[in-house]
Design an enzyme around this catalytic site. Sequence first.
Site, PDB file in Angstrom:
ATOM      1  N   HIS A   8      71.435 -50.638 -56.007  1.00 37.17           N
ATOM      2  CA  HIS A   8      70.405 -51.075 -55.088  1.00 37.17           C
ATOM      3  C   HIS A   8      70.746 -52.455 -54.517  1.00 37.17           C
ATOM      4  O   HIS A   8      69.969 -53.416 -54.622  1.00 37.17           O
ATOM      5  CB  HIS A   8      69.052 -51.113 -55.826  1.00 37.17           C
ATOM      6  CG  HIS A   8      67.868 -51.049 -54.895  1.00 37.17           C
ATOM      7  ND1 HIS A   8      67.433 -52.135 -54.199  1.00 37.17           N
ATOM      8  CD2 HIS A   8      67.036 -50.042 -54.584  1.00 37.17           C
ATOM      9  CE1 HIS A   8      66.366 -51.797 -53.487  1.00 37.17           C
ATOM     10  NE2 HIS A   8      66.114 -50.527 -53.705  1.00 37.17           N
ATOM     11  N   ASP A  33      61.713 -45.221 -51.111  1.00 42.48           N
ATOM     12  CA  ASP A  33      63.142 -45.185 -51.420  1.00 42.48           C
ATOM     13  C   ASP A  33      63.365 -44.963 -52.920  1.00 42.48           C
ATOM     14  O   ASP A  33      64.485 -44.941 -53.391  1.00 42.48           O
ATOM     15  CB  ASP A  33      63.859 -46.435 -50.914  1.00 42.48           C
ATOM     16  CG  ASP A  33      63.278 -47.714 -51.474  1.00 42.48           C
ATOM     17  OD1 ASP A  33      62.074 -47.720 -51.773  1.00 42.48           O
ATOM     18  OD2 ASP A  33      64.020 -48.706 -51.609  1.00 42.48           O
ATOM     19  N   HIS A  34      62.260 -44.817 -53.667  1.00 42.36           N
ATOM     20  CA  HIS A  34      62.388 -44.507 -55.099  1.00 42.36           C
ATOM     21  C   HIS A  34      61.736 -43.181 -55.488  1.00 42.36           C
ATOM     22  O   HIS A  34      62.028 -42.632 -56.526  1.00 42.36           O
ATOM     23  CB  HIS A  34      61.799 -45.641 -55.938  1.00 42.36           C
ATOM     24  CG  HIS A  34      62.624 -46.880 -55.855  1.00 42.36           C
ATOM     25  ND1 HIS A  34      63.522 -47.243 -56.813  1.00 42.36           N
ATOM     26  CD2 HIS A  34      62.725 -47.813 -54.871  1.00 42.36           C
ATOM     27  CE1 HIS A  34      64.128 -48.379 -56.454  1.00 42.36           C
ATOM     28  NE2 HIS A  34      63.660 -48.737 -55.274  1.00 42.36           N
ATOM     29  N   GLU A  48      68.729 -53.585 -60.382  1.00 42.74           N
ATOM     30  CA  GLU A  48      68.791 -53.657 -58.935  1.00 42.74           C
ATOM     31  C   GLU A  48      69.413 -55.006 -58.566  1.00 42.74           C
ATOM     32  O   GLU A  48      69.426 -55.943 -59.372  1.00 42.74           O
ATOM     33  CB  GLU A  48      67.392 -53.556 -58.330  1.00 42.74           C
ATOM     34  CG  GLU A  48      66.494 -54.722 -58.706  1.00 42.74           C
ATOM     35  CD  GLU A  48      65.800 -55.334 -57.498  1.00 42.74           C
ATOM     36  OE1 GLU A  48      66.366 -55.249 -56.402  1.00 42.74           O
ATOM     37  OE2 GLU A  48      64.708 -55.887 -57.675  1.00 42.74           O
ATOM     38  N   HIS A  61      57.131 -55.766 -59.430  1.00 46.70           N
ATOM     39  CA  HIS A  61      57.497 -55.568 -58.027  1.00 46.70           C
ATOM     40  C   HIS A  61      56.335 -55.110 -57.135  1.00 46.70           C
ATOM     41  O   HIS A  61      56.043 -55.731 -56.114  1.00 46.70           O
ATOM     42  CB  HIS A  61      58.651 -54.564 -58.005  1.00 46.70           C
ATOM     43  CG  HIS A  61      59.094 -54.145 -56.661  1.00 46.70           C
ATOM     44  ND1 HIS A  61      59.652 -55.019 -55.769  1.00 46.70           N
ATOM     45  CD2 HIS A  61      59.085 -52.933 -56.056  1.00 46.70           C
ATOM     46  CE1 HIS A  61      59.958 -54.359 -54.669  1.00 46.70           C
ATOM     47  NE2 HIS A  61      59.624 -53.098 -54.821  1.00 46.70           N
ATOM     48  N   LYS A  79      69.538 -53.025-104.482  1.00 49.81           N
ATOM     49  CA  LYS A  79      68.920 -53.992-105.391  1.00 49.81           C
ATOM     50  C   LYS A  79      69.967 -54.609-106.303  1.00 49.81           C
ATOM     51  O   LYS A  79      69.959 -55.814-106.529  1.00 49.81           O
ATOM     52  CB  LYS A  79      67.821 -53.315-106.206  1.00 49.81           C
ATOM     53  CG  LYS A  79      66.508 -53.268-105.431  1.00 49.81           C
ATOM     54  CD  LYS A  79      65.384 -52.678-106.226  1.00 49.81           C
ATOM     55  CE  LYS A  79      64.152 -52.530-105.332  1.00 49.81           C
ATOM     56  NZ  LYS A  79      63.238 -51.505-105.810  1.00 49.81           N
ATOM     57  N   HIS A 130      57.455 -46.834 -54.142  1.00 47.13           N
ATOM     58  CA  HIS A 130      58.135 -46.986 -52.859  1.00 47.13           C
ATOM     59  C   HIS A 130      58.945 -45.729 -52.539  1.00 47.13           C
ATOM     60  O   HIS A 130      59.544 -45.134 -53.427  1.00 47.13           O
ATOM     61  CB  HIS A 130      59.054 -48.208 -52.887  1.00 47.13           C
ATOM     62  CG  HIS A 130      58.317 -49.478 -52.579  1.00 47.13           C
ATOM     63  ND1 HIS A 130      58.776 -50.700 -52.943  1.00 47.13           N
ATOM     64  CD2 HIS A 130      57.143 -49.686 -51.959  1.00 47.13           C
ATOM     65  CE1 HIS A 130      57.918 -51.617 -52.552  1.00 47.13           C
ATOM     66  NE2 HIS A 130      56.917 -51.027 -51.957  1.00 47.13           N
ATOM     67  N   HIS A 178      58.731 -46.706 -59.385  1.00 48.82           N
ATOM     68  CA  HIS A 178      57.535 -47.155 -58.657  1.00 48.82           C
ATOM     69  C   HIS A 178      57.345 -46.321 -57.398  1.00 48.82           C
ATOM     70  O   HIS A 178      58.154 -45.470 -57.085  1.00 48.82           O
ATOM     71  CB  HIS A 178      57.576 -48.651 -58.365  1.00 48.82           C
ATOM     72  CG  HIS A 178      58.718 -49.072 -57.482  1.00 48.82           C
ATOM     73  ND1 HIS A 178      59.999 -49.191 -57.940  1.00 48.82           N
ATOM     74  CD2 HIS A 178      58.760 -49.398 -56.171  1.00 48.82           C
ATOM     75  CE1 HIS A 178      60.789 -49.588 -56.944  1.00 48.82           C
ATOM     76  NE2 HIS A 178      60.059 -49.708 -55.868  1.00 48.82           N
TER      77      HIS A 178
END
Lengths: 595, 657
Positions: free
Chosen positions: A414, A72-73, A203, A157, A462, A70, A68
């Site tokens: 995390h 820190d990512h 996380e 999130h 079979k 943010h 995502h």
Amino acid sequence: MPEIKITPLGAGQDVGRSCILLSMGGKNIMLDCGMHMGYNDERRFPDFSYIVPEGPITSQIDCVIISHFHLDHCGALPYMSEMVGYTGPIYMTHPTKAIAPILLEDMRKVAVERKGESNFFTSQMIKDCIKKVTAVTLHQSVMVDNELEIKAYYAGHVLGAAMFWIRVGSQSVVYTGDYNMTPDRHLGAAWIDKCRPDLLISESTYATTIRDSKRCRERDFLKKVHECVEKGGKVLIPVFALGRAQELCILLETYWERMNLKYPVYFALGLTEKANNYYKMFITWTNQKIRKTFVQRNMFDFKHIKPFDKSYIDNPGAMVVFATPGMLHAGLSLNIFKKWAPYEQNMLIMPGFCVQGTVGHKILNGAKKVEFENRQVVDVKMAVEYMSFSAHADAKGIMQLIQYCEPKNVLLVHGEAQKMEFLKDKIEKEFSISCYMPANGETAIINTPTKIPIDVSLRLLKAEAVRYNAQPPDPKRRRVVHGILCVKDNRLSFLDIDEVCEEIGINRHVIRFTSTVRFDDPGPAVKTAEKLKGLLTEKLQGWSITISDGNISVESVLIKVEGEDESTKNIYVSWTNQDEDLGSYILGLLQSMVQ
Amino acid sequence: MKLYCLSSDAAKPCFVLSFKELLIMLDCGLSAHSVLNFLPLPPVPSTRLTSLPTYTPPHINDPLLEGELKECCGRVFVDSVPEFCPPLDKVVDFSQLDVILISNYTCMMALPFITEDTGFKGQVYATEPTLQIGRFYLEELSEWVCAVGEGAGEARRWKELVHLLPPPLSQAVRPRAWRRLFSAAALARSLARVRVVGYDERVDLYGALDATPVSSGFCLGSANWVLRSAHEKVAYVSGSSTLTTHPRPINQSALRGADLLILAALTQTPAHNPDHMLGDLCVHATLTLRAGGCVLCPVYPSGVLYDLLECLSAHLEGAGLAQVPLYVVSPVADSSLAYSNILAEWVSAGKQARVLLPEEPFPHAALGRAGRLRQARALHELPTSAPAEFRQPCVVFCGHPSLRFGAAVHLLDLWASNPAHAVIFTEPDFPYMEALAPFQPLSMKAFHCPIDTSLNYSQANKLVRELRPRELALPDQYALPAGTGAGAGVASRPHISVDVPTVIVKRGAARAAGVRRRAARGTLCGALAASALPREVAGAAGGLRAAPLAAELRIRDARLELLPPPAPARAARLHWSALDVEALVRALAREGVGSARVEASEASGSDSSGAGGCIVHLPRHDTLVHVERNATHVFCEGRAEVRQALRRALAACLPHI
């Protein structure tokens, strides 16, 4: 035994600078590429020299996945792609691709223009970096190359946050990024299907917290804000431009409307409108309610919230200000804080987590005096409230996700070490699966069972199904198939004997053994056969024994009684070479019976 | 694998594929051609329509037929609520369907007919835009047909007398199977069943198959479906476009190399180039507006409408007619226009780039803000600034393209007598002269500019050649000779002619198609694989290695696993080739079983091949070995050790694994 190796370069027993190296089946994948907000030196970026001390990094990494927007990512992504020189594929969702460059640019401005840092990436680098990104949609299965497949799941999130399922061969891993298991005012809850990965990398920001109901927290928040502004105080809410900010805006907007309040609410930064535009355009990523009502009214068109201007800082009277950035480490929020902190009637509400080393972190830990780089000291007299509105899963949510996807192993990142320890115990006890929590630079190795793809002949299946279905139903009965395993060009197949012969053009040679047992038993042969069958049934329990025309067959072993009128009967026992064990056992049985 | 065709309209396909014990319905198109036989349903009572003369077939005096038929300019219409032609329901039992896969919103209109009140228990899959826009189409249809048609009597008698009626009514196909539209409640229930999927998402169908929707380039969210198991691949290509318009471009690579390719919903107007038609439309509209006339475009509430708005607004601006208002009138106009602008992930790269700015992918939001574009649920709800009589020139986009219901009926009634006005047909679903028939005599201008962006025949031929399927399945319309043969000398050739084995399916027919399955994919447990020790098979081509294997079979969620057997089970040994008797005697001697006597068996005397066919006597051990070409039978009356020695000797003489 095949292994999965995980090495966190960041976020190992730590929050901030998420960057996890994953290697399995000969592929190396980087999960997130974040920066640390608490540092201003080289420690803010992950240590890429760990991957390869020198030389090109691209050949060492098959792909980078960003969960995502943010920082820190994703904060270190332009650094990695433009300055370290990574040129391989980068994946993120459409909203992340749209919003991440704005946040990166914002951060760059603060770092370079306000703090005067050098050796930082430029605006152009951010643009170039984002151009290299491949955007993915939810649940789309993307083949990175012939063996590596990734798939995004909704993580809740922030707008566009995703969890990623990653598969190489028969091994699979789920990386959650940050996620939220309870729907809120503008986003839905994280969801994943029962994909049973070998490893879940989760996380654990709120590993020990079980948060009280959201409703209570919201009421508490609104009450505190309202009380403060009623007394003429100013409320500062440091937020990041996108994410929680919108959630809190919706919250305040609806409260202001309901209570008919007139106190001004400001949202700092020209970003607001643009940010809200993104939300309008990616409404498919928000929750059900907003999606249903957007035609009539777009939730992100705020009536009461107006843009903030710097000159308003010294305005008298009550006001509520949302200002960036969220951890009070730089920028406008810090400036406002400096001005408002010394007054008791004012209030600071921290709606999210603060990384160690930031001003926000200090204040939350009860610091009453804060010293800045230029020796400026600020007394903190304003009320400080911490209210966790950041949309992370709490312990209950993490356990719920584990239940959803049924991983065989869990790895925590995390989060803070002691909290992780607690959660690790809990996971191991509750699910009896192993749980790992490597520190930065430490490698966790997870063994996975070998599973080799194989083509099983339908004829074989079979025939087995006919045999199986002929027996009385018993769910516990083991089903055994016999055949020939063939390996050709590294591909395995499991075939019927006759098919193998056809396939490779050979003539099967059947070897059969027949032995005779003499048995004194006057009477018709049929009677003798019945008698034998009774004996065999008693001795060979669990085997299918049938009789027809006076011939008994035990699986594939044939028993025939001859001599209709003589008192001595010849009992022929006949079996093929492969049934030697059973055949000789029955022969022995009959011989001992005769004696 | 078997393929059933349930629809007679190739542009509104409906197939059922039986594969791996699953019944999979591919699309459920609703043929609306039947509505052209009915009188229009005006939103407000129309004196002209009510005063049309009643028609009675000559020499028939049937009181039941009273008032069912009316005549207008020599054509006969049924005066009743319009009826539709749903897919055949007698060929496949809908309650047995496992899955319905929908390719795009124009091919899902019959969904309620299939899922509601039929005992249907399966899953329905569609992309998100398909579901949403399909919902708009269906709700619009339902609102127009059901709201007006409620309480109106149903005309039935004429269906008994079809053979006595004039054409085209007499040529109606199976009018008794025509059905009135479903209720709004049934529609809502039916749409609630749809599960939303994204492009390139692998949908697991009961563990037997993976179904993946891939972009088809035709409209927002339109998809071709790829069905895949470990060994087989079926591609269903329906409503695809290789042109560049607003949706995401077609993904061809995913369709390549299929065992069976099913092709449906090609263009309905092969003679018209959509680009030229769009140009013509702009020209006709401009000329009409300049002359003070209004333009009516009967359209669906989504799809090409977005392109029309974009192109026409730009063209009008260029022609100095920017002040001409554009109206979109539909019960779902608001939703449709708003919705199109949040589908950033489904539009073409160019439009997607706008979202990053961030701007709306389509310009109609901006047109709306500038006041040039207005939308309304119905004509009377248009903003008051728009004169109810439309005196000022304007462009109105409204439904329904069949001109049998919806706002277009009223506008056409209003404008038909004025030669200044124009109606421009863009939707290809209905022949425009037939659509206009109940409005004759007509003074207003009528233009036909059909815009159908789906594949035309040469594009389809090219596509199939590139995709190289092993087999191709087509509805019979696409295999028929092209055209009516105006040039009598020209040899008519099939529409789709590719050098690939082709299966042609007719409505109501079933055809076997595709590959015969031989193997299923499973996983082999590592421990079991390690114990197998495959050996080289001498004489086999390509370095084949083999080993006998006994395994426990575990089938869970239709997934196959081979695990180590519960007890060390005997594995099936395989011996092959003919036995060399002399070698056997030598081997026996080595095992300490001597004094073997060999004699030719009686049977072998006549056997010219001479291979095998002899008996080895071991008198000392009371044993006979009967050797034939492909079998050896040991009659052993001796002790078990002798038998074991024989087994070892035989194993030494025969290649085996």
